[in-house]
Design an enzyme around this catalytic site. Structure first.
Site, mmCIF file in Angstrom:
data_model
loop_
_atom_site.group_PDB
_atom_site.id
_atom_site.type_symbol
_atom_site.label_atom_id
_atom_site.label_comp_id
_atom_site.label_asym_id
_atom_site.label_seq_id
_atom_site.Cartn_x
_atom_site.Cartn_y
_atom_site.Cartn_z
ATOM 1 N N ILE A 1 60.857 -24.959 85.924
ATOM 2 C CA ILE A 1 59.692 -26.205 85.788
ATOM 3 C C ILE A 1 59.040 -25.819 84.458
ATOM 4 C CG2 ILE A 1 58.223 -25.457 87.171
ATOM 5 C CD1 ILE A 1 57.349 -28.545 87.547
ATOM 6 N N ALA A 2 59.131 -26.655 83.230
ATOM 7 C CA ALA A 2 58.415 -26.423 81.941
ATOM 8 C C ALA A 2 58.130 -27.549 81.276
ATOM 9 C CB ALA A 2 59.410 -25.441 81.275
ATOM 10 N N GLU B 1 59.685 -18.716 92.321
ATOM 11 C CA GLU B 1 58.762 -17.593 91.894
ATOM 12 C C GLU B 1 58.072 -18.087 90.933
ATOM 13 O OE1 GLU B 1 62.393 -17.053 91.748
ATOM 14 O OE2 GLU B 1 62.576 -15.941 93.497
ATOM 15 N N ASN C 1 50.293 -16.463 85.826
ATOM 16 C CA ASN C 1 50.277 -17.937 85.493
ATOM 17 C C ASN C 1 49.575 -18.714 86.497
ATOM 18 O OD1 ASN C 1 51.218 -20.608 84.588
ATOM 19 N ND2 ASN C 1 53.260 -20.065 84.550
ATOM 20 N N TYR D 1 50.880 -25.242 91.970
ATOM 21 C CA TYR D 1 51.635 -25.036 93.349
ATOM 22 C C TYR D 1 50.769 -24.945 94.407
ATOM 23 C CZ TYR D 1 55.327 -23.707 89.979
ATOM 24 O OH TYR D 1 56.222 -23.412 88.997
#
Length: 146
Positions: A71-72, A105, A110, A117
């Site tokens: 995911i970015a 992960e 981060n 999350y």
């Protein structure tokens, strides 16, 4: 601001690869991106604004579990809810695919990703030592039951 989410296609490899390259210290190769469409049960989505891809996310399904592989979001669009939108799409599609749990992960440093999350009820279940390179860093393994 209106973002749309749609399924990723092979035509999206180039722009997705660019976001991948600026987002990760050890980005996937073009070949790895192409393999998404060839191997495994992968489900990838892109976020779009004005016909431009500004983010992406993907899961790999194995039986009734999924790994949030990627995911970015383009750095220009970070902090504007694009990641949240992609996460909502991933969770929605996971339910449609009868997935029971999602694992991911994340770099231990981060914090913005970890915060997101946590908001989506992912919990830290383990740590992988020195999982990441450029720089070397531990990964937190997080999981959510659906």
């Amino acid at each position: 601001i209106m973002y749309t989410i749609r399924k990723m296609t092979r035509l999206d490899i180039e722009p997705v690869g660019e976001i991948e390259a600026i987002s990760f210290g050890d980005p996937w190769s073009k070949k790895s991106m192409e393999d998404i469409f060839t191997y495994g049960d992968n489900h990838y989505y892109v976020a779009i604004e004005d016909n431009r891809i500004i983010g992406f996310a993907g899961i790999m399904k194995v039986l009734d579990e999924a790994d949030l592989v990627n995911i970015a979001v383009n750095p220009i669009y970070r902090g504007k809810g694009v990641g949240k939108l992609l996460m909502e799409e991933i969770l929605h599609q996971s339910k449609e695919l009868n997935i029971a749990k999602i694992t991911l992960e994340v770099r231990a440093s981060n914090f913005s990703a970890i915060r997101m999350y946590n908001k989506f009820d992912f919990v830290h279940i383990a740590t992988r030592k020195d999982y990441y390179v450029n720089p070397i860093e531990n990964a937190l393994i997080m999981q959510r039951e659906l």
